[in-house]
Design a protein around this motif. Structure first.
Motif, PDB file in Angstrom:
ATOM      1  N   CYS A 123      44.135  37.692  36.606  1.00 57.64           N
ATOM      2  CA  CYS A 123      43.208  38.507  35.784  1.00 57.64           C
ATOM      3  C   CYS A 123      41.800  38.476  36.390  1.00 57.64           C
ATOM      4  CB  CYS A 123      43.184  37.988  34.345  1.00 57.64           C
ATOM      5  SG  CYS A 123      42.057  38.920  33.284  1.00 57.64           S
ATOM      6  N   CYS A 137      39.068  42.610  28.478  1.00 60.47           N
ATOM      7  CA  CYS A 137      40.159  43.271  29.209  1.00 60.47           C
ATOM      8  C   CYS A 137      39.716  44.671  29.645  1.00 60.47           C
ATOM      9  CB  CYS A 137      41.396  43.352  28.319  1.00 60.47           C
ATOM     10  SG  CYS A 137      42.780  44.198  29.112  1.00 60.47           S
ATOM     11  N   CYS A 180      43.422  46.801  33.673  1.00 64.03           N
ATOM     12  CA  CYS A 180      43.875  47.011  35.061  1.00 64.03           C
ATOM     13  C   CYS A 180      45.381  46.783  35.205  1.00 64.03           C
ATOM     14  CB  CYS A 180      43.114  46.095  36.007  1.00 64.03           C
ATOM     15  SG  CYS A 180      43.477  44.338  35.786  1.00 64.03           S
ATOM     16  N   CYS A 186      48.038  41.719  35.140  1.00 59.38           N
ATOM     17  CA  CYS A 186      48.809  40.687  34.436  1.00 59.38           C
ATOM     18  C   CYS A 186      50.219  41.167  34.126  1.00 59.38           C
ATOM     19  CB  CYS A 186      48.086  40.294  33.152  1.00 59.38           C
ATOM     20  SG  CYS A 186      47.753  41.715  32.079  1.00 59.38           S
TER      21      CYS A 186
HETATM   22  S1  SF4 Z   1      44.804  44.235  32.158  1.00 60.20           S
HETATM   23 FE1  SF4 Z   1      45.422  42.076  32.292  1.00 60.20          FE
HETATM   24  S2  SF4 Z   1      44.608  41.408  34.303  1.00 60.20           S
HETATM   25 FE2  SF4 Z   1      43.559  43.334  33.787  1.00 60.20          FE
HETATM   26  S3  SF4 Z   1      41.672  42.673  32.729  1.00 60.20           S
HETATM   27 FE3  SF4 Z   1      43.207  43.023  31.120  1.00 60.20          FE
HETATM   28  S4  SF4 Z   1      44.118  41.006  30.790  1.00 60.20           S
HETATM   29 FE4  SF4 Z   1      43.056  40.887  32.768  1.00 60.20          FE
END
Ligand code: SF4
Ligand code: SF4
Length: 249
Positions: A70, A92, A95, A98
């Motif tokens: 992340c 968050c 993206c 994760c």
């Molecule tokens: S989508 Fe997942 S990896 Fe991306 S910022 Fe959010 S929690 Fe973090």
């Protein structure tokens, strides 16, 4: 502080998916986002092959690959909250790194056209940046832990019903749905399971029932070779199924 763990007995699970529905109601998840899926697999070979059900919550891994990738540290593991892995919806950026990193496929993002029609986001339009306004709304809102009605553009996942378990009396070894003093703190999936295939307790407490049954019944973890070290254990998983490995730490 407890280290919360779940045990799921695959010999008891009937695949009824009451847990799936209870989870969706408790956590305001969008239709199509299933924090508590029930999958199935085949064990053995013809003529004695058997189909078994596999409930699959977030494993709240001890070494979670979702956390490692992340970029904004929105996903984090909180040892002071039972070792549960959360998504901070304030941080968050959607993206989805994760989602790719998680070996268990238990994270959700709702930007695509849902497979289930009608699109409930049109039926119950969201307010104040929220993804939707479900007809029943659990009043618990804690965006720092990814609890509440999901806003737009973020990832969501199971929290072991942290908004319930965090209110349990300190030091209890297990949260047993048959105990009238504790039932309100039990995660929705555990409390709802008709054949009582689920157990929830403190993995760090040697006196806990979850520790006893993991030992007595040779509990195993799913995809343990990934090194994620889940806090979810399975009973009744045949040794011949390579996705399950014995407890090794
Ligand atoms: S989508 Fe997942 S990896 Fe991306 S910022 Fe959010 S929690 Fe973090
Ligand atoms: S199961 Fe996936 S989402 Fe849950 S803690 Fe492990 S890596 Fe993260």
């Amino acid at each position: 502080m407890a280290k919360w763990g779940m045990v799921i007995d695959l010999d008891k699970c009937t695949g009824c998916q009451a847990c799936t529905t209870a989870c969706a109601m408790e956590n305001n998840t969008l239709p199509g986002e299933s924090w508590q899926d029930v999958l199935y697999y085949n064990e053995g070979e013809y003529p004695s092959a058997q189909m078994k059900w596999l409930p699959r919550p977030c494993m709240q891994c001890e070494d979670p690959s979702c956390v490692h990738v992340c970029p904004t540290r929105a996903t984090y593991k909180d040892p002071d909250a039972g070792g549960i892995v959360f998504v901070d919806w304030n941080k968050c950026i959607g993206c989805k790194y994760c989602m790719i990193a998680c070996p268990y496929g238990v994270r959700f993002y709702a930007d695509e056209q849902p497979l289930i029609e009608p699109d409930m986001r049109d039926v119950y339009p969201g307010e104040n940046g929220q993804m939707w306004s479900p007809p029943y709304q659990n009043p618990e809102q804690d965006w720092r832990r990814g609890i509440g009605i999901q806003p737009k553009g973020v990832v969501s996942k199971c929290t072991f019903c942290y908004h319930k378990v965090s209110k349990a009396p300190e030091g209890v070894p297990d949260l047993d749905e048959d105990d009238p003093e504790l039932v309100e703190y039990v995660p929705a999936c555990v409390r709802t399971c008709p054949p009582k295939a689920r157990y929830f307790g403190d993995l760090d407490n040697p006196e806990s029932n979850v520790n006893r049954i993991i030992g007595d019944k040779h509990g195993v973890r799913l995809l343990d070779h990934t090194g994620n070290r889940p806090q979810v254990y399975y009973l009744g998983a045949g040794a011949g199924v390579p996705a399950f490995s014995p407890r090794n730490s």
